[in-house]
Design an enzyme around this catalytic site. Structure first.
Site, mmCIF file in Angstrom:
data_model
loop_
_atom_site.group_PDB
_atom_site.id
_atom_site.type_symbol
_atom_site.label_atom_id
_atom_site.label_comp_id
_atom_site.label_asym_id
_atom_site.label_seq_id
_atom_site.Cartn_x
_atom_site.Cartn_y
_atom_site.Cartn_z
ATOM 1 N N GLU A 195 26.428 -20.692 25.902
ATOM 2 C CA GLU A 195 26.547 -22.017 26.083
ATOM 3 C C GLU A 195 27.896 -22.047 26.760
ATOM 4 O O GLU A 195 29.046 -21.686 26.593
ATOM 5 C CB GLU A 195 26.997 -22.409 24.781
ATOM 6 C CG GLU A 195 25.721 -22.681 23.772
ATOM 7 C CD GLU A 195 24.750 -23.697 24.044
ATOM 8 O OE1 GLU A 195 25.047 -24.665 24.735
ATOM 9 O OE2 GLU A 195 23.728 -23.763 23.428
ATOM 10 N N CYS B 78 33.205 -29.103 26.924
ATOM 11 C CA CYS B 78 32.375 -28.898 27.778
ATOM 12 C C CYS B 78 31.444 -29.985 28.603
ATOM 13 O O CYS B 78 30.900 -29.893 29.677
ATOM 14 C CB CYS B 78 31.269 -27.798 27.255
ATOM 15 S SG CYS B 78 30.783 -28.123 25.645
HETATM 16 P P1 NAD Z 1 36.244 -17.732 28.085
HETATM 17 O O1 NAD Z 1 35.158 -17.574 28.898
HETATM 18 O O2 NAD Z 1 37.587 -17.194 28.690
HETATM 19 O O3 NAD Z 1 36.364 -17.068 26.612
HETATM 20 C C1 NAD Z 1 35.406 -17.309 25.701
HETATM 21 C C2 NAD Z 1 35.497 -16.262 24.732
HETATM 22 O O4 NAD Z 1 35.190 -14.825 25.361
HETATM 23 C C3 NAD Z 1 36.986 -15.897 24.282
HETATM 24 O O5 NAD Z 1 36.911 -15.754 22.671
HETATM 25 C C4 NAD Z 1 37.362 -14.664 24.839
HETATM 26 O O6 NAD Z 1 38.185 -13.589 24.293
HETATM 27 C C5 NAD Z 1 35.860 -13.763 24.886
HETATM 28 N N1 NAD Z 1 35.979 -13.063 26.141
HETATM 29 C C6 NAD Z 1 36.558 -12.837 27.317
HETATM 30 N N2 NAD Z 1 36.125 -11.934 27.908
HETATM 31 C C7 NAD Z 1 35.417 -11.143 27.269
HETATM 32 C C8 NAD Z 1 34.388 -10.037 27.626
HETATM 33 N N3 NAD Z 1 34.751 -9.179 28.752
HETATM 34 N N4 NAD Z 1 33.469 -9.832 26.747
HETATM 35 C C9 NAD Z 1 33.458 -10.312 25.535
HETATM 36 N N5 NAD Z 1 34.181 -11.496 25.164
HETATM 37 C C10 NAD Z 1 35.088 -11.952 26.102
HETATM 38 O O7 NAD Z 1 36.349 -19.398 27.791
HETATM 39 P P2 NAD Z 1 37.274 -20.333 27.463
HETATM 40 O O8 NAD Z 1 38.586 -20.488 28.454
HETATM 41 O O9 NAD Z 1 37.840 -19.636 25.786
HETATM 42 O O10 NAD Z 1 36.727 -21.592 27.053
HETATM 43 C C11 NAD Z 1 36.590 -22.696 27.987
HETATM 44 C C12 NAD Z 1 35.037 -22.608 28.690
HETATM 45 O O11 NAD Z 1 34.162 -22.780 27.475
HETATM 46 C C13 NAD Z 1 34.920 -23.683 29.546
HETATM 47 O O12 NAD Z 1 34.168 -23.095 30.535
HETATM 48 C C14 NAD Z 1 34.097 -24.677 28.599
HETATM 49 O O13 NAD Z 1 33.272 -25.529 29.685
HETATM 50 C C15 NAD Z 1 33.191 -23.539 28.064
HETATM 51 N N6 NAD Z 1 32.654 -24.136 26.869
HETATM 52 C C16 NAD Z 1 31.289 -24.382 26.802
HETATM 53 C C17 NAD Z 1 30.620 -24.897 25.725
HETATM 54 C C18 NAD Z 1 29.104 -25.277 25.440
HETATM 55 O O14 NAD Z 1 28.786 -25.579 24.516
HETATM 56 N N7 NAD Z 1 28.576 -25.207 26.392
HETATM 57 C C19 NAD Z 1 31.413 -25.419 24.603
HETATM 58 C C20 NAD Z 1 32.879 -25.569 24.713
HETATM 59 C C21 NAD Z 1 33.458 -24.618 25.979
#
Ligand code: NAD
Length: 528
Positions: free
Chosen positions: A259, A293
């Protein structure tokens, strides 16, 4: 310290909130959690090593078989206790959430309410969605078989979640996975580790539920270790990280559901109720400080309605009260949860302003303390600007005047994202336009509400994701189908088995032709 527990007080090791982007290379030993509304340190959380992640998954794997065996009702019993705990402890949950996100109280209050509804939804619909299915054979040739499909859970599901809705986007995925019979390990965002850890601790210590739900803490390294150890990955976050997660999961052929981000359009047709459209745009764009999002990020308004819409939207946004409101419900717009994000928002707004856009209200960071960006309405924008193309994820909307619905649709679909969108207008016309927006969910004369309509699935098109939340797909994805083809009667041999002889093969062909052909000549073995 045990995995998932939290120590309060300042950390010795600088965490991600302390110094800009989390450095995955330099493995932190602890996460320092700051309150974005005040800048104060809230807690220090030890980071779990890859070995601890593997041990946690292995431990839960041991308990999963019994969890699966207690069945849908047995699991709903425990999830119902979780619902009751969330309702009974909502004040405590909201306090923690506000402390780590800087949300205003009203935005935080949506989370426990949604989760309680979700427990009930999947608890009462799981039998319909993942109960054993009896299937009628499609052909008389299969009439001797009884066909059944059973849905067996992926034993351990790993959930990696972002910081914008610390419970909805972690526990909200754990609930259907647990209801499906999986054990669940969650790695919450390093910016918001506290709320989920509190729930995981309560599951064990206050609710006394089976050992099938746990939390591990850390940054990307911990997330990667979780991907390696589990049987299914539910990831919510940026498309940049989503690609890395999918690539890593490919190494062990672990299925993923992603997502990801969005750049949701709103279309306002000339025959819309302009007051409703403007109020919806203000809420849909500024809710949770735009860190959603599915936030309204860009708006296309048919020419005759443009002036009135922009005036009403600007007045509504200008009147919003921004700041920390504690338990008081006295503010509308809270802080930016991640310090990285406020930099992105500032960059998008600066890019637009320097290319000719006008900020009718807002347009800059709000004076401190805390990380606040002023609620902003931009006009004179176009599709060359980041604010109309890239995910801003802040309290900013860009508004463009369009000639007609066709032009609005062209702009709305001119994006690499496809999460959701909204159309405002007279009912039939708005619905017609909505059916042509290229994304996973469209609201007609409303915004964001599709997330609460959990009866229907939602999932991103294009680079907004793979897979679905909600509805039947939102729980089926945590299961593997096991088809049972059960012989009801049969002799010592089937005609298709050995030995092959001209007579037996001839009989098989004649029977197959009789059922497969759709005209009498071929049914009788003649040419057409
Ligand atoms: P992010 O991608 O920076 O981090 C998300 C998660 O991934 C965190 O827990 C982080 O620690 C982990 N992570 C980071 N690097 C990783 C790796 N190499 N391997 C595994 N895990 C790793 O996102 P964010 O800044 O926390 O959130 C914002 C983003 O999330 C925005 O793009 C937003 O649109 C999206 N989002 C999507 C939805 C949806 O349902 N489509 C909902 C909410 C947020």
């Amino acid at each position: 310290m045990e995995s998932g527990t939290v120590e309060t007080g300042a950390a010795e090791v600088a965490g991600p909130n302390g110094g800009g982007a989390p450095a995955a290379a330099a493995i932190a030993e602890a996460i320092e959690v700051l309150n974005p509304a005040t800048g104060e340190t809230v807690a220090s959380v030890p980071v779990d090593s890859p070995a601890t992640v593997a041990e946690t998954v292995a431990r839960l794997r041991e308990s999963q078989a019994e969890w699966e065996a207690i069945g849908i009702e047995g699991r709903y019993h425990w999830l119902g206790k979780l619902r009751d705990w969330l309702l009974d402890n909502s004040e405590r949950v909201l306090d923690t959430m506000q402390a780590e996100t800087g949300k205003v109280r009203a935005d935080a209050a949506n989370e426990p309410a949604y989760l309680a509804d979700l427990v009930n939804f999947y608890g009462t619909h799981a039998a319909k969605f993942i109960g054993e299915e009896a299937v009628r054979p499609h052909s008389p040739l299969m009439a001797a078989k009884k066909l059944r499909v059973q849905y067996r859970p992926h034993p351990v599901v790993g959930i990696i979640s972002p910081w914008n809705f610390p419970l909805v986007l972690a526990l909200g995925d754990a609930i259907p996975a647990l209801q499906a019979g999986a054990a669940v390990v969650v790695k919450p965002s390093e910016f918001t580790p506290l709320g989920l850890a509190e729930v995981a601790k309560a599951w064990k210590e206050e609710i006394g539920a089976p050992d099938v739900f746990a939390c591990v803490q850390g940054l990307g390294e911990t997330g990667g270790a979780l991907v390696d150890a589990v049987d299914f990955v539910q990831f919510t976050g940026s498309d940049r990280t989503g690609r890395k997660v999918m690539a890593r999961a490919a190494e062990t052929l672990t299925p993923v559901s992603l997502e990801l981000g969005g750049k949701d359009p709103m279309i306002v047709l000339a025959d819309a109720d302009i007051d409703r459209a403007a109020n919806a745009a203000a809420w849909g764009g500024m809710f949770n400080s735009g860190q959603v999002c599915m936030s309204v990020e860009r708006i296309y308004v048919e020419e005759p309605a443009y002036e009135e819409f922009v005036a009403k939207l600007t007045a509504e946004v200008r009147g919003l009260r921004q700041g920390a409101d504690g338990k008081g419900f006295g503010k509308e717009v809270g802080a930016m949860t991640s310090p990285n994000q406020i930099g992105i928002v500032e960059d998008h707004v600066q890019d637009a302003l320097s290319s000719g856009a006008t900020a009718l209200t807002g347009g800059k960071r709000a004076p401190g303390p805390g990380d606040y960006f002023e609620p902003t309405v931009l006009v004179d924008v176009d599709h060359s600007m980041k604010v109309m193309r890239d995910e801003t994820f802040g309290p900013v909307v860009g508004v463009m005047k369009v000639r007609d619905a066709e032009e609005a649709l062209r702009f709305a679909n001119d994006t690499r994202y496809g999460l959701s969108g909204s159309v405002f207008g007279a009912k039939e016309r708005a619905e017609k336009v909505a059916r042509r927006v290229e994304c996973g969910a469209v609201n007609v004369n409303d915004v964001l509400v599709n997330y609460f309509a959990m009866d229907v699935p939602m999932g991103g098109w294009k680079e907004s994701g793979i897979g679905y939340r909600h509805g039947a797909p939102g729980i089926k994805k945590y299961c593997r189908t096991e088809s049972l083809v059960i012989t009801r009667f049969g002799g010592k041999r089937e005609p298709t088995w050995y030995p092959y002889t001209r007579g037996r093969r001839g009989l098989v062909s004649r029977i197959a032709n009789a059922f497969n052909a759709r005209d009498w000549r071929r049914r009788l073995g003649m040419r057409g």
